[in-house]
Design a protein around this motif. Structure first.
Motif, short mmCIF file in Angstrom:
data_model
loop_
_atom_site.label_atom_id
_atom_site.label_comp_id
_atom_site.label_asym_id
_atom_site.label_seq_id
_atom_site.Cartn_x
_atom_site.Cartn_y
_atom_site.Cartn_z
N GLN A 201 0.86 -1.18 0.00
CA GLN A 201 0.00 0.00 0.00
C GLN A 201 0.89 1.22 0.00
N ASP A 202 0.54 2.21 -0.83
CA ASP A 202 1.32 3.45 -0.78
C ASP A 202 0.46 4.60 -0.28
N PHE A 203 1.12 5.70 0.03
CA PHE A 203 0.48 6.86 0.63
C PHE A 203 0.74 8.04 -0.29
N THR A 215 1.01 13.42 -4.34
CA THR A 215 2.45 13.35 -4.65
C THR A 215 2.72 12.09 -5.45
N GLY A 216 3.98 11.86 -5.75
CA GLY A 216 4.38 10.60 -6.37
C GLY A 216 4.27 9.43 -5.40
N GLY A 217 4.17 9.71 -4.11
CA GLY A 217 4.10 8.66 -3.08
C GLY A 217 5.03 9.03 -1.94
N LEU A 258 3.24 -5.27 -14.72
CA LEU A 258 1.90 -4.68 -14.79
C LEU A 258 1.49 -4.30 -13.37
N TYR A 259 1.33 -3.01 -13.16
CA TYR A 259 1.01 -2.45 -11.85
C TYR A 259 -0.49 -2.23 -11.81
N ALA A 260 -1.19 -3.01 -10.96
CA ALA A 260 -2.62 -2.80 -10.80
C ALA A 260 -2.86 -1.98 -9.54
N PHE A 274 -3.86 1.29 -14.21
CA PHE A 274 -2.69 0.46 -14.49
C PHE A 274 -1.49 1.35 -14.71
N ASN A 275 -0.33 0.88 -14.24
CA ASN A 275 0.94 1.44 -14.67
C ASN A 275 1.71 0.30 -15.31
N VAL A 276 2.73 0.64 -16.07
CA VAL A 276 3.42 -0.41 -16.85
C VAL A 276 4.86 -0.59 -16.38
N ARG A 277 5.08 -0.25 -15.11
CA ARG A 277 6.44 -0.30 -14.52
C ARG A 277 6.27 -0.44 -13.01
N PHE A 278 7.37 -0.78 -12.35
CA PHE A 278 7.36 -0.89 -10.90
C PHE A 278 6.92 0.44 -10.27
N GLY A 279 6.17 0.36 -9.19
CA GLY A 279 5.74 1.56 -8.48
C GLY A 279 6.85 2.11 -7.61
N ASP A 280 6.78 3.39 -7.37
CA ASP A 280 7.75 4.07 -6.52
C ASP A 280 6.94 4.85 -5.48
N PRO A 281 6.96 4.53 -4.20
CA PRO A 281 7.97 3.76 -3.47
C PRO A 281 7.63 2.30 -3.13
N GLU A 282 6.61 1.69 -3.74
CA GLU A 282 6.28 0.31 -3.36
C GLU A 282 7.47 -0.64 -3.60
N THR A 283 8.24 -0.38 -4.66
CA THR A 283 9.39 -1.23 -4.99
C THR A 283 10.41 -1.27 -3.85
N1 GLY Z 1 3.40 4.77 -6.13
C1 GLY Z 1 2.66 5.20 -7.24
C2 GLY Z 1 3.34 5.03 -8.54
O1 GLY Z 1 4.41 4.49 -8.65
O2 GLY Z 1 2.77 5.47 -9.52
#
Ligand code: GLY
Ligand code: AMP
Length: 414
Positions: A201-203, A215-217, A258-260, A274-283
């Protein structure tokens, strides 16, 4: 295996550490990288919005695998350029990257694949905006159809603000508001098979209690003690597998991450984006918990080799907290010096926006560092992350103090 990783943020620092830790990776090159990555990998000054520069570097180092971190090069089609040269790539083609590049396209594919998501309309005229806003009512959700660097979505009770955002963006997706906690669940795909990672989970908001600007996270944690036990299976069956099958059927297989982005509603799981790359900061929480060697895993994904693969995870928890520069996200200040840098066991500090100068390490981006604590549960992981971040000295910087707090309380109740 010689690997080229593209990108320069905290996500890439975490990926670089994961790749480097796998003995199959004999040399790691990063374009352009950052000062944290430069401590153990070879960084190359490359403009990653220029496909030709990335391709030239991959050829020069004779890369056996190229891993693309951010979305922009993917939407620009760099994976196609590399594949034309028979270089294995972890990252989708330009056509498949449209799942992130166009909200309308993502909705069409979801509809054809039978994937649950918010009801929506794509709108371009004033009459269409008004009709869609009144169909769904408040709170209004208006999304720029194209890539907007995290600034494309407005969720508001104010109809005028919603309408203004639609007018400013021109082509928008207006959709039903989804009620329920949000979860990020990533799948690693070779185009035919897809492996679900454990959820995070991100914030997204700048301030505590989800107040302030988007924000971006600002932080993330994994695993999620409160989530339904079947969330991974359920998302695999309802979302990840049908999306991969549909992209294949369209002749544009999806190879990569694949980021759901999901909402867990009372009616079941729904895709927010959807995003098509690793999430930041979930990674920065997922990679430290992943036991499966990363370089071999991403190579198998890039070369149709995932059919018999399973992911293995540490039986631990991770919490990451972003240290943001003064003024982030509206007007982040660069140039402040980062003077203390703690070294604490079970803590990893990832560089996100830093530059090495004559004065030492200085902040050069909105999100400056991401601090991950690892522990046997979220409480221990959180304590470690916060102990470390409180010892970093960067004038004007701030961080949220409530990352994973509710989840760590819920965990104790289990
Ligand atoms: N944490 C959200 C993103 O990577 O888009
Ligand atoms: P995105 O940039 O697509 O991740 O959206 C930013 C944030 O807007 C998401 O993380 C959600 O909190 C919120 N959001 C987007 N779509 C919806 C929706 N249909 N219902 C409720 N919230 C949404």
């Amino acid at each position: 295996m010689k690997i080229l990783l593209v990108g320069s943020g905290g996500r890439e620092h975490a990926l670089a550490l994961g790749l480097h830790a796998d003995a199959a990776c004999t040399s790691l090159h990063v374009a352009p990288g950052n000062p944290g990555i430069a401590e153990f990998a070879l960084c190359h000054p490359v403009d990653i919005s220029n496909n030709a520069e990335i391709v030239a570097l991959a050829q020069e180092i004779a890369a056996d695998l190229v891993v693309i971190g951010p979305e922009v090069p993917l939407v620009n089609g760099v994976a196609d350029d590399l594949r034309r040269l028979k270089i294995p790539v972890f990252g989708p083609s330009k056509a498949a990257a449209q799942l992130e590049g166009s909200k309308t396209f993502a909705k069409e594919v979801m509809s054809d694949a039978g994937v649950p998501t918010a009801h929506s309309f794509t709108c371009i005229t004033h009459a269409e905006y008004e009709n869609a806003l009144d169909t769904f009512g408040a709170p209004y959700v208006v999304k720029d159809d194209g890539l907007a660097g995290g600034k494309g979505v407005v969720v508001t009770h104010n109809r005028e603000d919603a309408l203004d955002h639609a007018i400013a963006c021109k082509r928008v997706v207006i959709e039903e508001f989804l009620v329920g906690p949000e979860v990020s669940l990533f799948g690693i795909s070779d185009g035919t098979s897809i492996l679900a990672m454990q959820p995070a989970q991100d914030f997204k908001r700048a301030g505590n209690n989800d107040e302030g600007l988007n924000t971006g996270g600002m932080g993330a944690y994994s695993p999620l003690p409160w989530a339904p036990s079947d969330i991974i299976d359920d998302t695999y069956k309802q979302v990840l597998a049908p999306m991969i099958a549909e992209m294949n059927a369209r002749g544009t297989p999806f190879v990569g991450l694949l980021y759901a982005g999901l909402a867990l509603t009372d009616h079941g799981v729904r895709v927010i984006e959807f995003n098509v790359r690793f999430g930041d900061p979930e990674t920065q929480v997922l990679i430290p918990l992943l036991k499966t060697p990363l370089a071999s895993l991403l190579f198998k994904a890039a070369t149709s080799g995932l059919a018999d693969e399973v992911l293995e995870w540490r039986d631990d928890s991770a919490v990451t907290v972003v240290l943001a520069a003064e003024g982030y996200p509206s007007a982040p200040k660069s140039g402040a010096v980062i003077s203390t840098f703690p070294s604490i066991e079970n803590v990893q500090i990832f560089h996100a926006g830093t530059t090495q100068t004559d004065q030492g390490l200085v902040a050069s981006g909105g999100r400056v560092l991401t601090v991950t604590g690892i522990g046997s549960d979220l409480t221990e992981a959180r304590d470690r992350a916060y102990r470390a971040i409180s010892q970093i000295s960067l004038p004007g910087s701030f961080y949220r103090s409530d990352i994973a707090f509710n989840a760590s309380v819920a965990e104790k109740g289990n």
